[in-house]
Scaffold this motif. Structure first.
Motif, PDB file in Angstrom:
ATOM      1  N   GLU A 167     -15.708 -10.430   4.625  1.00 19.92           N
ATOM      2  CA  GLU A 167     -16.130 -10.712   3.201  1.00 19.92           C
ATOM      3  C   GLU A 167     -17.529  -9.601   3.039  1.00 19.92           C
ATOM      4  N   ASN A 213     -17.897  -6.735   0.437  1.00 25.93           N
ATOM      5  CA  ASN A 213     -19.168  -6.815  -0.415  1.00 25.93           C
ATOM      6  C   ASN A 213     -19.607  -5.349  -0.687  1.00 25.93           C
ATOM      7  N   LYS A 231     -12.702  -4.468  -5.489  1.00 22.82           N
ATOM      8  CA  LYS A 231     -13.533  -5.613  -4.636  1.00 22.82           C
ATOM      9  C   LYS A 231     -13.081  -7.033  -5.237  1.00 22.82           C
ATOM     10  N   GLU A 232     -12.382  -6.997  -6.455  1.00 22.61           N
ATOM     11  CA  GLU A 232     -12.083  -8.146  -6.860  1.00 22.61           C
ATOM     12  C   GLU A 232     -10.742  -8.920  -6.335  1.00 22.61           C
ATOM     13  N   THR A 237     -11.450  -9.667  -2.904  1.00 20.12           N
ATOM     14  CA  THR A 237     -12.127 -11.195  -2.673  1.00 20.12           C
ATOM     15  C   THR A 237     -11.005 -11.928  -3.166  1.00 20.12           C
ATOM     16  N   ASN A 279     -10.012 -14.847  -0.388  1.00 20.80           N
ATOM     17  CA  ASN A 279     -10.042 -16.352  -0.621  1.00 20.80           C
ATOM     18  C   ASN A 279      -8.559 -16.842  -0.337  1.00 20.80           C
TER      19      ASN A 279
END
Length: 470
Positions: A126, A130, A138-139, A142, A146
């Motif tokens: 993570e 970042n 990045k999205e 992420t 998740n």
């Protein structure tokens, strides 16, 4: 190089002019006088100035070209530096993305998130994500991380409650709901991998619940220590069958231990019910009508009332009442010939008012027309019970009250507290008998139950006196 060529041309032209001027001046000197020398000097100066001007122009123009080129070169270098820096920046950002993707990739095994991912690995990945500056990348990373976190949460719960393809028996309901929710949050291709296991887990959970409900029906308390008194074998067998499909051996062992207590209770109850059925079937009871001597106010009419009940049961004396029987019954100072003393009153109380079995049987035969009314004095009580099995009620001589002990007066054949009742039933198992006592005031309490031993004792003490109404 271009500037140098231009300067050279200018210089060549200047030299050409200079040489030409010198040649012309020489010719003038030869051909002209001193005046022409002055003119020549002025012309030379003008030509020299022209040449100098041209040289200056050329030099200035060359400088301008040079300065222009230098500026362009500077701009080119600056542009190249910008491009280089942009490329380096692009490479730096790409490196960050590459590093993040590599770390995410390390969390996979065979196209699925690997088992045993630690919290430290997730935090490290993570942090690397970042650092990515590309918003879209990045999205996406992420979102992917998740999904891995959701899988890790699911997998940890999966391994916690589903061990060797068996759902643990002591699962917590909240934990189980969290587990199903974590499964629903998985990406579709991962859900498909575990779909069959999820169905099996749900089925096992349903089996556990069904088993608990089926077993609970056998007990009075939630601890399952008190078996219901009315539990049936069908309920027991249903619970056993429901438990038998469980994969949880500890539950099966626990329930099977409880089943032992249930089965014992059922067998006891079945034995009891069987016994009760046997007792019920062992009863021999003649449903004779009831006649009360008290209601008829014929207070010593117990022999007549017993005869009337037995005769009407056999189909005789229909429509007759106790008053008719009492009136028709012969009276005598000898109870073996007729009724002795007062059938209606109670005085004197010092001796019995009665009619003996032989006289009663004789009167019964003549009054009813039933020739099968016989004096059975001397019969054992068991012989009288056998008459009941033949459908014959029996008039027996005992004592009043609740079969009180006989009260004797010296010289008398029967006790002062003599009482006559009708024997209508007995049970060979419970050793109980049923009588209809004409002293009873109402039909709701017409049946009286006595132990065979007690009534036999009183019957024997009074002298084994009886009359069979066949």
């Amino acid at each position: 190089m271009k500037n140098k060529i231009k300067i050279g041309l200018y210089m060549n032209n200047s030299y050409s002019y200079r040489e030409k001027g010198i040649d012309d001046s020489s010719k003038d000197k030869k051909n002209n006088n001193g005046k022409k020398e002055k003119k020549f000097g002025l012309s030379f100066v003008l030509k020299l100035l022209t040449v100098i001007g041209l040289v200056c122009f050329v030099v200035l123009q060359g400088y301008n070209y040079y300065a222009e080129d230098q500026e362009k070169e500077k701009q080119r270098l600056e542009q190249e530096e910008i491009i280089r820096k942009n490329q380096l920046e692009k490479e730096r950002k790409a490196k960050l993305i590459s590093n993040a993707k590599k770390e995410v990739k390390l969390l996979y095994q065979d196209n699925i998130s690997k088992a045993g991912i630690t919290e430290e690995e997730l935090v490290g990945t993570e942090n690397t994500i970042n650092l990515v500056e590309d918003t879209k990348e990045k999205e996406n990373l992420t979102i992917e991380l998740n999904e891995i976190k959701q899988y890790r949460n699911f997998y940890n719960l999966y391994k916690e409650i589903y061990i060797d393809k068996i759902l643990i028996s002591n699962y917590d309901e909240n934990t189980f709901n969290d587990f199903l929710m974590s499964y629903d949050n998985l990406k579709q291709e991962w859900k498909e991998i575990y779909a069959s296991d999820i169905e099996d887990i749900k089925m096992q959970k349903e089996q556990i619940e069904n088993a608990y409900n089926a077993v609970s029906l056998l007990f009075l308390n939630s601890a399952m220590t008190k078996v219901k008194t009315n539990v049936t074998r069908k309920q027991y067998e249903n619970a056993v069958n429901t438990v038998s499909v469980l994969k949880q051996e500890n539950l099966k062992q626990n329930y099977n231990t409880k089943f032992n207590n249930v089965l014992k209770k059922i067998e006891e109850r079945e034995a009891y019910l069987k016994r009760q059925e046997e007792i019920k079937n062992a009863w021999v009871v003649l449903n004779t009508p009831y006649v009360s001597q008290n209601q008829a106010e014929i207070y010593n009419g117990c022999e007549g009332a017993s005869l009337l009940m037995a005769s009407q049961y056999k189909g005789y004396l229909k429509g007759k009442i106790l008053a008719d029987v009492a009136l028709a019954m012969p009276k005598s100072d000898d109870p073996h010939e007729g009724f002795y003393l007062d059938i209606y009153g109670t005085e004197p109380k010092t001796e019995s008012h009665w009619i003996a079995p032989d006289a009663l049987a004789k009167f019964g035969r003549s009054y009813t027309g039933n020739s099968k009314i016989t004096d059975s004095t001397g019969y054992s009580f068991s012989q009288l019970e056998q008459e009941l099995t033949k459908g014959n009620p029996v008039i027996i001589y005992v004592t009043g009250g609740e079969l009180n002990d006989p009260v004797w007066v010296e010289g008398k054949e029967v006790p002062v507290n003599l009482h006559v009742i009708l024997l209508v039933g007995y049970n060979s198992i419970t050793k109980q008998v049923i009588v209809k006592d004409p002293w009873t005031h109402n039909e709701s309490s017409k049946y009286k139950y006595y132990s065979e031993s007690r009534i036999t004792s009183i019957y024997n003490q009074v002298g084994k006196k009886s009359v069979i109404v066949g």
